[in-house]
Design an enzyme around this catalytic site. Structure first.
Site, mmCIF file in Angstrom:
data_model
loop_
_atom_site.group_PDB
_atom_site.id
_atom_site.type_symbol
_atom_site.label_atom_id
_atom_site.label_comp_id
_atom_site.label_asym_id
_atom_site.label_seq_id
_atom_site.Cartn_x
_atom_site.Cartn_y
_atom_site.Cartn_z
ATOM 1 N N HIS A 122 0.872 -1.265 -0.042
ATOM 2 C CA HIS A 122 -0.107 -0.142 -0.006
ATOM 3 C C HIS A 122 0.703 1.330 -0.046
ATOM 4 O O HIS A 122 1.825 1.172 0.579
ATOM 5 C CB HIS A 122 -0.987 0.069 1.182
ATOM 6 C CG HIS A 122 -0.202 -0.186 2.664
ATOM 7 N ND1 HIS A 122 0.280 1.004 3.281
ATOM 8 C CD2 HIS A 122 0.126 -1.202 3.049
ATOM 9 C CE1 HIS A 122 0.899 0.680 4.425
ATOM 10 N NE2 HIS A 122 0.700 -0.663 4.436
ATOM 11 N N ASP A 123 0.547 2.181 -0.694
ATOM 12 C CA ASP A 123 0.832 3.647 -0.795
ATOM 13 C C ASP A 123 2.381 3.603 -1.429
ATOM 14 O O ASP A 123 3.049 4.720 -1.273
ATOM 15 C CB ASP A 123 0.900 4.005 0.678
ATOM 16 C CG ASP A 123 -0.539 4.138 1.348
ATOM 17 O OD1 ASP A 123 -1.399 5.039 0.728
ATOM 18 O OD2 ASP A 123 -0.983 3.516 2.300
ATOM 19 N N GLY B 224 4.864 -1.221 2.592
ATOM 20 C CA GLY B 224 4.234 0.160 2.348
ATOM 21 C C GLY B 224 4.991 1.380 2.580
ATOM 22 O O GLY B 224 5.856 1.669 3.091
#
Length: 256
Positions: free
Chosen positions: A119-120, A137
């Site tokens: 994520h991200d 992440g």
């Protein structure tokens, strides 16, 4: 162009010339650009935007919700650019609201078998991530970076443009632009001069970058002192400026 066994949500936006293979699933809130080819047994969940002329191989999972325990079902996104190759069993996850809510993949990248992008993460253009590489992440990877097989990158790390990691490298701190890294934990081993030559850097620019690397890593200066000494050269040479900027942007400290 869409196999009869594929399941495609009626609200998904499918561009011209898109191929979707047997038993693949494309859910709602997905947009797939022209010319993209999705192989068999691929799952694409939204909100996800995939650009043009990508090729996604079998068993990849694209746009799944992240593995962050703070994630509570928010409508975060994954955005993928153009001309990427995403090989078998890759997993690319959406973002979280704790960051900007979006995982971003640039264009012209190669993700080899079993690569994970969490994520991200933000990955630039023309990168190569070899088999079994895991990107945690909030990681940011610059253009033209190459990560060897089974590279493991800790969350929030920055990996500079044109850098290169050897097989099995464990990245716990930031890697400046151009630097070749290897080991557990990653250690610097010079600059990626061969890669720079292939990308059209002049001999003079490569020499300037090499000298800047020596100032940063082979002098008795602290990082702050080295950056201060390199500022005049960075003002004159774009390549050195990218190196200096990548060190100044470091949030976890640079590899040593």
């Amino acid at each position: 162009m869409i196999h009869p066994t594929a399941i495609v949500d009626s609200s998904a936006v499918i561009g011209e010339g898109v191929e979707i293979g047997p038993y693949s699933i494309v859910e709602a809130n997905v947009e797939i650009g022209d010319g993209t080819i999705i192989g068999p047994h691929v799952v694409v969940r939204g909100p996800t935007t995939i650009g043009k002329n990508n090729r996604i191989f079998q068993f990849a999972s694209i746009g799944e919700e992240c593995q962050d325990k703070k994630y509570a079902g928010e409508p975060t996104t994954l955005v993928i650019g153009d001309n990427n190759v995403i090989r078998e069993a890759c997993t690319l996850h959406r973002g979280t609201v704790q960051d900007n809510g979006t995982t971003i993949i640039g264009s012209n990248n190669l993700f080899m078998v079993n690569v994970h992008v969490a994520h991200d993460a933000i990955i630039g253009d023309n990168c190569i991530l070899a088999n079994d590489t895991n990107i945690a992440g909030h990681v940011k990877i610059g253009d033209w970076a190459i990560l060897g097989g089974a590279t493991q990158v800790h969350q929030f790390c920055l990996i500079g443009a044109h850098s290169m990691c050897g097989t099995g490298t464990i990245v716990l701190k930031d890697i400046p632009a151009y630097v070749m890294a290897q080991g557990n934990p990653a250690k610097p081993h010079g600059i990626n001069s061969e890669g720079l030559r292939r990308r059209g850097f002049t001999k003079e620019s490569i020499m300037a970058i090499r000298n800047a690397y020596k100032t940063l890593y082979r002098s008795s200066l602290t990082t702050a002192e080295a950056i201060a000494e390199l500022q005049p050269l960075a003002a004159q040479d774009e390549g050195v400026r990218l190196l200096v900027n990548s060190v100044e942007a470091a949030t976890r400290g640079i590899i040593r």
